[in-house]
Design a protein around this motif. Structure first.
Motif, short mmCIF file in Angstrom:
data_model
loop_
_atom_site.label_atom_id
_atom_site.label_comp_id
_atom_site.label_asym_id
_atom_site.label_seq_id
_atom_site.Cartn_x
_atom_site.Cartn_y
_atom_site.Cartn_z
N VAL A 189 44.33 55.34 43.71
CA VAL A 189 43.24 54.53 44.32
C VAL A 189 43.26 53.11 44.05
CG1 VAL A 189 40.66 54.60 44.94
CG2 VAL A 189 41.93 56.84 44.43
N LEU A 190 43.21 52.04 45.06
CA LEU A 190 43.18 50.94 44.62
C LEU A 190 41.76 50.57 45.27
CD1 LEU A 190 46.43 50.58 46.17
CD2 LEU A 190 46.16 49.17 44.18
N GLY A 191 40.70 50.19 44.11
CA GLY A 191 39.34 49.89 44.79
C GLY A 191 39.09 48.48 44.38
N LEU A 192 37.95 48.28 44.33
CA LEU A 192 37.33 46.70 44.22
C LEU A 192 37.69 46.29 42.93
CD1 LEU A 192 33.86 46.70 46.22
CD2 LEU A 192 36.38 46.33 46.97
N ASP A 193 37.91 47.11 41.75
CA ASP A 193 38.17 46.61 40.58
C ASP A 193 39.42 45.86 40.48
OD1 ASP A 193 36.01 47.98 40.15
OD2 ASP A 193 37.13 49.74 38.66
N VAL A 194 40.42 46.20 41.35
CA VAL A 194 41.74 45.51 41.52
C VAL A 194 41.90 44.78 42.61
CG1 VAL A 194 43.04 47.39 42.67
CG2 VAL A 194 44.28 46.00 41.17
N THR A 195 41.35 45.15 43.83
CA THR A 195 41.60 44.14 44.85
C THR A 195 40.66 42.81 44.70
OG1 THR A 195 39.82 45.20 46.17
CG2 THR A 195 41.79 46.03 46.69
N HIS A 196 39.74 42.81 44.00
CA HIS A 196 39.27 41.57 43.58
C HIS A 196 39.91 40.67 42.71
CE1 HIS A 196 34.61 42.73 44.78
NE2 HIS A 196 35.51 42.90 45.73
N GLN A 197 40.92 41.11 42.24
CA GLN A 197 42.18 40.33 41.46
C GLN A 197 43.07 39.67 42.28
OE1 GLN A 197 43.87 42.72 38.31
NE2 GLN A 197 41.87 43.97 37.90
N VAL A 198 43.21 40.32 43.52
CA VAL A 198 44.33 39.62 44.52
C VAL A 198 43.70 39.03 45.54
CG1 VAL A 198 46.11 40.49 45.83
CG2 VAL A 198 45.35 42.07 43.92
N ARG A 199 43.59 37.53 45.16
CA ARG A 199 42.78 36.72 45.70
C ARG A 199 43.69 35.85 46.79
NH1 ARG A 199 39.01 34.77 40.61
NH2 ARG A 199 38.21 36.78 40.25
N ALA A 200 43.09 35.91 47.74
CA ALA A 200 43.65 35.00 49.19
C ALA A 200 43.20 33.62 48.86
CB ALA A 200 43.41 35.39 50.52
N THR A 201 43.71 32.87 48.02
CA THR A 201 43.51 31.61 47.69
C THR A 201 43.92 30.67 48.70
OG1 THR A 201 45.24 31.09 46.28
CG2 THR A 201 43.15 31.93 45.21
N GLN A 202 43.53 29.04 48.77
CA GLN A 202 43.96 28.26 49.62
C GLN A 202 45.58 28.05 49.62
OE1 GLN A 202 41.21 27.34 51.49
NE2 GLN A 202 42.66 25.77 52.65
N ALA A 203 45.91 28.16 48.42
CA ALA A 203 47.48 27.85 48.14
C ALA A 203 48.22 28.88 48.83
CB ALA A 203 47.79 27.60 46.67
N ARG A 204 47.67 30.23 48.47
CA ARG A 204 48.57 31.25 48.86
C ARG A 204 48.67 31.58 50.17
NH1 ARG A 204 46.02 34.93 43.76
NH2 ARG A 204 47.69 34.71 42.54
N ILE A 205 47.41 31.15 50.94
CA ILE A 205 47.23 31.32 52.26
C ILE A 205 48.32 30.06 52.77
CG2 ILE A 205 45.76 31.06 54.47
CD1 ILE A 205 43.60 31.96 52.85
#
Ligand code: BDR
Ligand code: CA
Length: 312
Positions: A189-205
């Motif tokens: 399970v990938l919950g918010l505890d981990v998906t909140h670490q994977v951030r779509a920042t300006q540079a990554r987008i």
């Protein structure tokens, strides 16, 4: 290298859409089917959106099956404010060339799993777990035969995103989630505890937007839409990248750290409906559930960018 057979069960959904594109661009995955469920928007829209993504990626060989129109025993609860009225942000939707496949999502999952060797078919679930719960009700032997089931859903240390206690996918159909966790399936399970670490920042987008292909530009537009919504509704400068983490985990489990556990779901309380109770005091050798606690976000985004580059 042996390709991993996979079914993606989803409710696109802007982040589901990026997850689908990641899978379409990954040749290690033998994508047997995409199945859809009502969640972020209605079933009609999530199914059309999955067909749109399939067409954009040129993967017309992958059948799309429509699944449950509503949760097991709750009225449907949508998240259109996070995904746009049509479910794909500001993307222009259209009627795709290819129709939906015949049969239900639950039937398609059962057939794929029961007609292949034990453990051969993985399932990535990016929405409410209604389709898998229905499949398990119809064919309980599925629990033993399924390969890895990887789910985006739930929250522990981060708290919820739809209520104080619950994450949207589990909240939307807590009864289905409870049945799946109790079924004996092996679930990561990938919950918010981990998906909140994977951030779509300006540079990554921006790194994705710089690519020439339609799919990469589509993904960048979806991520920008999420970023704008997150800024407006939550006040964050970046949007969490939820659903693509399931596919990334199947491709590169070494990018994540998962802890053995037992997960139960609150189904009765109005206050804490959909809360995921995660118990780490288990015997690691026999644990059926794993809770992902950490991700290498740079590596996940690099993987997505690399795979999008392979698409039209
Ligand atoms: C989950 O909820 C949905 O809105 C997203 O598509 C994702 O699957 C995040 O809580
Ligand atoms: Ca989703």
């Amino acid at each position: 290298m042996q390709r991993q057979s996979l079914i993606i069960d989803c409710d696109p959904g802007v982040d589901d859409a990026v997850g689908l594109l990641l899978a379409f661009g990954s040749s290690e995955l033998d994508l047997l089917a995409v199945t859809t469920v009502a969640g972020n928007v209605s079933l009609e829209r999530t199914t059309r959106n999955a067909r749109i993504l399939r067409q954009l990626a040129g993967r017309t060989n992958v059948p799309v099956f429509a699944g449950a129109q509503r949760p097991l025993r709750r009225p449907p609860g949508e998240a259109a404010e996070f995904h746009g009225a049509e479910g794909l942000g500001v993307l222009e939707t259209f009627e795709p060339d290819l129709p939906v496949a015949e049969g239900t999502a639950a039937q398609a999952i059962i057939e794929a799993v029961m007609n292949r060797p034990e453990g051969a078919v993985a399932l990535a679930i990016m929405g409410p777990m209604t389709n898998l719960a229905l499949a398990l009700r119809a064919e309980p032997r599925m629990a033993e035969r399924l390969g890895p089931v990887v789910v985006m859903g739930g929250a522990r240390s981060e708290g919820g995103n739809i209520t104080a206690s619950a994450e949207f996918n589990i909240w939307a159909d807590p009864d289905a989630a409870a049945e799946v966790f109790a079924s004996g399936c092996r679930v990561t399970v990938l919950g918010l505890d981990v998906t909140h670490q994977v951030r779509a920042t300006q540079a990554r987008i921006a790194a994705i937007a710089a690519q020439a292909g339609t799919c990469a530009r589509t993904a960048a537009s979806l991520l920008r839409f999420s970023q704008d919504v997150e800024r407006r509704i939550v006040g964050w400068e970046w949007a969490p990248l939820h659903d693509p983490c399931t596919v990334a985990w199947l491709l590169k489990p070494e990018f994540f750290r998962a802890v053995p556990c037992r997960i139960e779901v609150e189904t009765e309380s109005d206050l804490t409906r959909g809360h995921t109770a995660v118990e780490f005091r288990v015997d690691p050798a026999s644990a059926r559930h794993h809770w992902v606690v950490e991700a290498d976000a740079d590596a996940v985004f690099a993987l997505i960018a690399e795979r999008l580059e392979r698409l039209p």
